[in-house]
Design an enzyme around this catalytic site. Structure first.
Site, PDB file in Angstrom:
ATOM      1  N   THR A  77       0.844  -1.192   0.000  1.00 14.37           N
ATOM      2  CA  THR A  77       0.000   0.000   0.000  1.00 14.37           C
ATOM      3  C   THR A  77       0.883   1.246   0.000  1.00 14.37           C
ATOM      4  O   THR A  77       2.091   1.179   0.189  1.00 14.37           O
ATOM      5  CB  THR A  77      -0.926   0.019   1.229  1.00 14.37           C
ATOM      6  OG1 THR A  77      -0.125   0.009   2.425  1.00 14.37           O
ATOM      7  CG2 THR A  77      -1.842  -1.192   1.235  1.00 14.37           C
ATOM      8  N   ALA A 100      -4.903  -5.462  -3.798  1.00 14.86           N
ATOM      9  CA  ALA A 100      -5.875  -5.279  -2.724  1.00 14.86           C
ATOM     10  C   ALA A 100      -5.167  -4.681  -1.530  1.00 14.86           C
ATOM     11  O   ALA A 100      -4.022  -5.032  -1.230  1.00 14.86           O
ATOM     12  CB  ALA A 100      -6.530  -6.601  -2.341  1.00 14.86           C
ATOM     13  N   HIS A 135      -2.786  -0.859  13.877  1.00 17.54           N
ATOM     14  CA  HIS A 135      -1.864  -1.861  13.340  1.00 17.54           C
ATOM     15  C   HIS A 135      -0.603  -1.933  14.206  1.00 17.54           C
ATOM     16  O   HIS A 135      -0.374  -1.091  15.066  1.00 17.54           O
ATOM     17  CB  HIS A 135      -1.471  -1.540  11.890  1.00 17.54           C
ATOM     18  CG  HIS A 135      -2.521  -1.911  10.893  1.00 17.54           C
ATOM     19  ND1 HIS A 135      -3.544  -1.071  10.555  1.00 17.54           N
ATOM     20  CD2 HIS A 135      -2.703  -3.050  10.177  1.00 17.54           C
ATOM     21  CE1 HIS A 135      -4.316  -1.665   9.655  1.00 17.54           C
ATOM     22  NE2 HIS A 135      -3.830  -2.864   9.412  1.00 17.54           N
ATOM     23  N   LYS A 139       4.305  -1.056  10.901  1.00 21.46           N
ATOM     24  CA  LYS A 139       3.613  -0.501   9.728  1.00 21.46           C
ATOM     25  C   LYS A 139       3.862   0.999   9.672  1.00 21.46           C
ATOM     26  O   LYS A 139       3.438   1.746  10.560  1.00 21.46           O
ATOM     27  CB  LYS A 139       2.110  -0.794   9.785  1.00 21.46           C
ATOM     28  CG  LYS A 139       1.358  -0.351   8.532  1.00 21.46           C
ATOM     29  CD  LYS A 139      -0.070  -0.850   8.546  1.00 21.46           C
ATOM     30  CE  LYS A 139      -0.825  -0.438   7.280  1.00 21.46           C
ATOM     31  NZ  LYS A 139      -0.211  -0.963   6.056  1.00 21.46           N
TER      32      LYS A 139
END
Length: 237
Positions: A77, A100, A135, A139
């Site tokens: 991402t 995704a 998260h 991350k």
């Protein structure tokens, strides 16, 4: 099916385990210390490459795969802001990317519920809506890709929200908050709050294993499909 892995951290190793258990062959593994593997004969034999790396590396990895004639499944991402138009152009030229923000089947179901609820709540302006994601501390990007996807779905359905933003008090914007804590695999919560009550929907992942399984299922799907693909192509909600 022959699979190449790009990114060999915790997620890459879990994908390898699940792929092998489903009878697939891992023909190439690429990590930060062996980028020359993209040029190997082994890599070129892959039907699909599964890519989980970083926002800065993802698009370059896609290009290297496509140059070798390898389709890509990616869960990276943070790259869309700079490279979405470039990816769309590559897809128009015949390349294949299954992307995704989250490969969890549960998140796909949660997303369907989110879209349905947002359409209902568009009729009730007394409810304000906000989104929160939590998260693990490793991350780096925020908000999460999943939170952005969920937020975009809400903005599309609710007329009183024009866009999403972090750290905002503007009532026309959907506020997305992020928390980084411990080793949390991922929690996403949507809240509709009014003077009378609050409506909350939430998805909490127990582990990364669901994401890894979803990535392998996506690779199996991508092998026989082309273009820009995503979870909604696999699961028709």
């Amino acid at each position: 099916m022959k699979i190449a892995l790009i990114g060999y951290g915790k997620m890459g190793k879990m994908i390898e385990e699940i792929a092998r258990s489903r009878g697939h062959e891992i023909v190439s593994i690429i990590d930060i210390d062996n980028p020359e593997e993209f040029d190997s004969d082994r890599f070129a034999t892959a039907d699909v490459a599964i890519e989980f790396t970083s926002p800065t590396a993802a698009f370059g990895n896609y290009l290297k795969c496509w140059q070798r004639g390898v389709k890509v499944v990616s869960g990276s991402t943070g790259w869309k802001k700079d490279h979405e138009a470039d990816v769309l152009e590559q897809v128009r030229q015949g390349q294949t990317l299954f992307w995704a923000s989250n490969f969890s089947i549960g998140v796909a179901i949660f997303s369907a519920v989110n879209r349905y609820l947002a359409r209902i709540m568009n009729q009730f302006p007394q409810y304000d809506v906000e989104l929160e994601e939590t998260h693990h501390v490793h991350k780096l990007d925020h908000p999460s890709g999943t939170a952005i996807t969920l937020g975009e779905e809400i903005v599309e359905a609710i007329d009183r929200k024009t866009a999403w933003a972090e750290d905002t008090t503007d009532p026309s914007l959907l506020r997305i908050d992020h928390i980084r804590r411990g080793e949390v695999p991922g929690i996403h919560t949507v809240r509709y709050d009014s003077d009378a009550d609050i409506i909350t929907i939430s998805h909490s992942a127990h582990s990364r294993r669901g994401f890894a399984l979803g990535a392998v299922l996506a690779a199996e799907y991508t092998k026989d499909h082309q273009g820009l693909l995503t979870i909604s192509d696999m699961f028709k909600f």
